[in-house]
Design a protein around this motif. Structure first.
Motif, short mmCIF file in Angstrom:
data_model
loop_
_atom_site.label_atom_id
_atom_site.label_comp_id
_atom_site.label_asym_id
_atom_site.label_seq_id
_atom_site.Cartn_x
_atom_site.Cartn_y
_atom_site.Cartn_z
N MET A 88 10.68 -2.69 -1.49
CA MET A 88 11.34 -2.45 -0.20
C MET A 88 11.32 -1.00 0.22
N LYS A 89 11.20 -0.09 -0.76
CA LYS A 89 11.22 1.32 -0.40
C LYS A 89 10.07 1.68 0.55
N VAL A 90 9.02 0.88 0.56
CA VAL A 90 7.84 1.21 1.37
C VAL A 90 8.15 1.08 2.87
N ASN A 91 8.98 0.15 3.21
CA ASN A 91 9.51 0.07 4.58
C ASN A 91 10.61 -1.00 4.59
N LEU A 107 11.04 -9.81 -3.81
CA LEU A 107 11.39 -8.44 -3.45
C LEU A 107 11.58 -7.56 -4.68
N GLU A 108 11.42 -6.27 -4.45
CA GLU A 108 11.75 -5.28 -5.47
C GLU A 108 12.60 -4.22 -4.79
N THR A 109 13.74 -3.88 -5.40
CA THR A 109 14.60 -2.86 -4.79
C THR A 109 14.64 -1.64 -5.70
N CYS A 135 15.06 -5.33 -9.82
CA CYS A 135 15.82 -4.12 -9.46
C CYS A 135 15.38 -2.93 -10.30
N ASN A 136 14.65 -2.06 -9.66
CA ASN A 136 14.20 -0.82 -10.30
C ASN A 136 15.09 0.32 -9.86
N GLY A 137 14.74 1.50 -10.30
CA GLY A 137 15.44 2.70 -9.84
C GLY A 137 16.67 2.98 -10.69
N LEU A 217 7.99 -6.80 -18.86
CA LEU A 217 7.57 -5.44 -19.19
C LEU A 217 7.01 -4.83 -17.92
N HIS A 218 7.63 -3.75 -17.48
CA HIS A 218 7.24 -3.14 -16.21
C HIS A 218 6.69 -1.74 -16.42
N TYR A 219 5.70 -1.39 -15.62
CA TYR A 219 5.24 0.00 -15.57
C TYR A 219 4.74 0.28 -14.16
N HIS A 220 4.67 1.55 -13.81
CA HIS A 220 4.12 1.95 -12.51
C HIS A 220 3.38 3.25 -12.76
N MET A 221 2.08 3.26 -12.49
CA MET A 221 1.29 4.43 -12.89
C MET A 221 1.15 5.46 -11.79
N GLY A 222 1.47 5.10 -10.57
CA GLY A 222 1.32 6.08 -9.49
C GLY A 222 0.97 5.39 -8.20
N SER A 223 0.99 6.19 -7.14
CA SER A 223 0.61 5.68 -5.83
C SER A 223 -0.81 6.13 -5.56
N GLU A 224 -1.55 5.33 -4.83
CA GLU A 224 -2.92 5.76 -4.48
C GLU A 224 -3.77 5.98 -5.72
N ILE A 225 -3.80 5.00 -6.60
CA ILE A 225 -4.61 5.16 -7.82
C ILE A 225 -6.08 5.20 -7.40
N MET A 257 3.02 -4.91 -13.01
CA MET A 257 2.10 -3.76 -12.92
C MET A 257 2.56 -2.68 -11.95
N GLY A 258 3.66 -2.90 -11.23
CA GLY A 258 4.12 -1.90 -10.26
C GLY A 258 3.20 -1.81 -9.06
N GLY A 259 3.25 -0.67 -8.38
CA GLY A 259 2.44 -0.49 -7.16
C GLY A 259 1.21 0.34 -7.45
N GLY A 260 0.58 0.82 -6.39
CA GLY A 260 -0.49 1.80 -6.59
C GLY A 260 -1.83 1.52 -5.96
N PHE A 261 -2.04 0.30 -5.41
CA PHE A 261 -3.35 0.07 -4.80
C PHE A 261 -3.46 0.98 -3.57
N PRO A 262 -4.59 1.71 -3.44
CA PRO A 262 -4.66 2.73 -2.38
C PRO A 262 -4.66 2.18 -0.97
N TRP A 302 2.27 -3.96 -5.09
CA TRP A 302 1.49 -3.09 -4.20
C TRP A 302 2.15 -3.07 -2.83
N GLY A 303 2.57 -1.89 -2.41
CA GLY A 303 3.32 -1.77 -1.17
C GLY A 303 2.52 -1.23 0.00
N ARG A 304 2.00 -0.02 -0.18
CA ARG A 304 1.24 0.60 0.92
C ARG A 304 0.15 -0.32 1.41
N TYR A 305 -0.57 -0.91 0.43
CA TYR A 305 -1.71 -1.74 0.78
C TYR A 305 -1.30 -2.82 1.78
C1 LIG Z 1 8.26 1.00 -9.18
C2 LIG Z 1 7.41 1.04 -7.97
N1 LIG Z 1 6.84 -0.10 -7.52
C3 LIG Z 1 6.08 -0.13 -6.41
C4 LIG Z 1 5.84 1.02 -5.70
C5 LIG Z 1 4.95 0.93 -4.47
O1 LIG Z 1 3.80 1.72 -4.65
P1 LIG Z 1 2.63 1.65 -3.59
O2 LIG Z 1 3.24 1.64 -2.25
O3 LIG Z 1 1.84 2.89 -3.86
O4 LIG Z 1 1.83 0.40 -3.87
C6 LIG Z 1 6.40 2.24 -6.12
C7 LIG Z 1 6.14 3.46 -5.37
O5 LIG Z 1 6.45 4.56 -5.72
C8 LIG Z 1 7.20 2.25 -7.28
O6 LIG Z 1 7.76 3.38 -7.73
#
Ligand SMILES: Cc1ncc(COP(=O)(O)O)c(C=O)c1O
Length: 454
Positions: A88-91, A107-109, A135-137, A217-225, A257-262, A302-305
């Motif tokens: 949800m943080k993406v918008n 959803l992911e918050t 629920c992350n964060g 098991l959750h991980y997030h390697m970065g945005s725009e991998i 796998m979290g987010g990160g697709f460019p 994947w959010g941005r994507y």
């Molecule tokens: C835990 C987690 N999931 C998902 C996302 C969404 O990432 P993206 O918009 O790059 O796909 C982020 C972004 O920082 C994140 O921290």
């Protein structure tokens, strides 16, 4: 110009512009299936700066992404489920979240306030009971209390342990939990990985031993991998942890796998979504077989994507100004701001896809840099020191304005918006079912002043 579509990268799936076209008169148009919206006319009617949003684009992208994963699960006879969780943080805007849910997304918050939105929807009986919420964060007391409340109200909610300090509270939680691991895998992405602040180290995760009700098991390697290989490298490391963790925690059945697709931030697309999804499923299937574990359910965030192409922002050019010695010839001053409306210009040094909204067939173009409305020398966009080609203002007819669109502004920019120099937030229209609805009026001086106590 002979081939305007090619020049402006319009109508191209690899640039997320398959929804756009150019009219004979050189106007930019956007499609919603067989409906069509003329962007110049919207700019003239509603004024600029103007955000234009199409729920249809979101629906298409969520559906395509979910279908792609489902097709691959079938093709590789993968014995596990796929869940898309929209971060949800993406918008967090309603016009974004509602169409995503309508396509069957979960959803992911990341905060108590995002979860409050979920609570509202849940209490209004808008969800069916299949929806799952991760629920992350960092977990404040307010966030933890809301997680517990929604769980007791019957929502399928999975808090993720992000930090050892959250262990105690979340081990009292009467439901499934996840744990976030910092894989320590360095990838090229817009994410400061030198010192990771999220998640537990692999050793810390192992040291926890048995974690009550652990499923994820959750991980997030970065945005725009930037490299597909890095997505797979991270997944492999995560599976090593998963297999080991599962020995003591047989309830573990999901890898997130979290987010990160460019997004569309680069002059060329980096890699294809189809290719990477095939590789993910193939890898997980083979690895699980070789290590004698049931293939995990897969969560992707994947959010941005998904949301970035569903909104674009229109500005008009107020005036131009010569630049004596630079790669660009002229400043074009826009009636909006990179500091207040398009923060990723700074945050991730984003390369925006900028196109004219009218005069797209203009033969004579000029090399520009864009200057924002703030009285601040940092309020500019220079395409990373290169330039942005745009029609010449001297060729405009009397009284004609030159409009530009910055594409792919659906992700993050709305949440980042601020009021530097007391700039007002743009108006916003939603284009849906052939109709255009003004959902946010442009902020007035009174409204902005009020935010600052005036
Ligand atoms: C835990 C987690 N999931 C998902 C996302 C969404 O990432 P993206 O918009 O790059 O796909 C982020 C972004 O920082 C994140 O921290």
């Amino acid at each position: 110009m002979k081939n305007a579509k090619k020049f402006w990268k319009i109508g191209k799936r690899e640039h997320n512009t398959q929804y756009f076209d150019i009219t004979k008169d050189g106007d930019l148009v956007v499609f919603e299936g067989n409906y069509q919206y003329n962007i110049r006319e919207l700019a003239e009617k509603y004024g600029t700066p103007l955000k234009v949003m199409l729920p249809y684009i979101i629906e298409q992208r969520v559906e395509d992404l979910m279908d792609l994963f489902e097709d691959c699960l079938r093709e590789y006879k993968y014995d596990g489920q796929f869940y898309y969780h929209y971060p949800m943080k993406v918008n967090q805007n309603r016009e974004f979240v509602l169409p995503i849910i309508s396509e069957g997304a979960n959803l992911e918050t990341t905060s108590a306030n995002e979860l409050w939105v979920v609570k509202r929807l849940w209490h209004q009986h808008r969800f069916n009971s299949r929806i799952k919420v991760i629920c992350n964060g960092p977990k404040t007391e307010q966030y933890l209390a809301l997680i517990a409340e929604l769980k007791s109200n019957g929502l399928d909610i999975v808090p993720i342990i992000e930090d050892l300090s959250e262990m105690e509270a979340l081990q009292k939680f009467r439901g499934q939990v996840g744990v976030r691991v910092d894989l320590g895998v360095q990838v090229d992405s817009y994410w400061d990985k030198k010192i990771e602040r999220f998640g537990l180290s692999i050793d810390e995760v192992y040291a926890l031993g048995k974690i009550k009700n652990l499923t994820t098991l959750h991980y997030h390697m970065g945005s725009e991998i930037e490299r597909q290989a890095d997505i797979l490298r991270g997944l492999k490391k995560a599976m090593e942890v998963y297999v080991k963790l599962k020995k003591e925690n047989p309830s573990l059945d999901t890898i997130d796998m979290g987010g990160g697709f460019p997004g569309n931030f680069h002059t060329k697309p980096l890699y294809s979504i189809t290719g990477v999804v095939h590789r993910i499923i193939q890898f997980l299937g083979t690895y699980s077989r070789e290590h004698g574990v049931q293939p995990p359910n897969i969560i992707c965030e994947w959010g941005r994507y998904v949301v970035s192409p569903a909104q674009f922002t229109i500005f008009s050019i107020l005036n131009d100004k010569l630049i004596p010695k630079a790669s660009a010839k002229k400043w074009y001053v826009i009636d909006g701001s990179f500091q207040t409306h398009l923060l990723d210009t700074w945050a991730v040094r984003r390369q925006w896809h900028v196109v004219p909204v009218n005069n797209m067939h203009a033969r004579k173009l000029t090399r520009t840099w864009l200057a924002g409305l703030s009285c601040d020398s940092d309020d500019k966009y220079t395409a990373g020191g290169s330039y942005i080609m745009l029609p010449r203002l001297e060729d405009l007819e009397a009284g004609e304005k030159q409009y530009i669109a910055v594409l792919d502004t659906g992700d993050y920019q709305d949440g980042f918006t601020n009021h530097h120099c007391l700039n007002a937030a743009p108006a916003k229209v939603v284009c849906q079912n052939g109709d255009v609805t003004l959902i946010n009026k442009r902020e007035t001086a009174e409204e902005v002043g009020k935010l600052f106590g005036w």
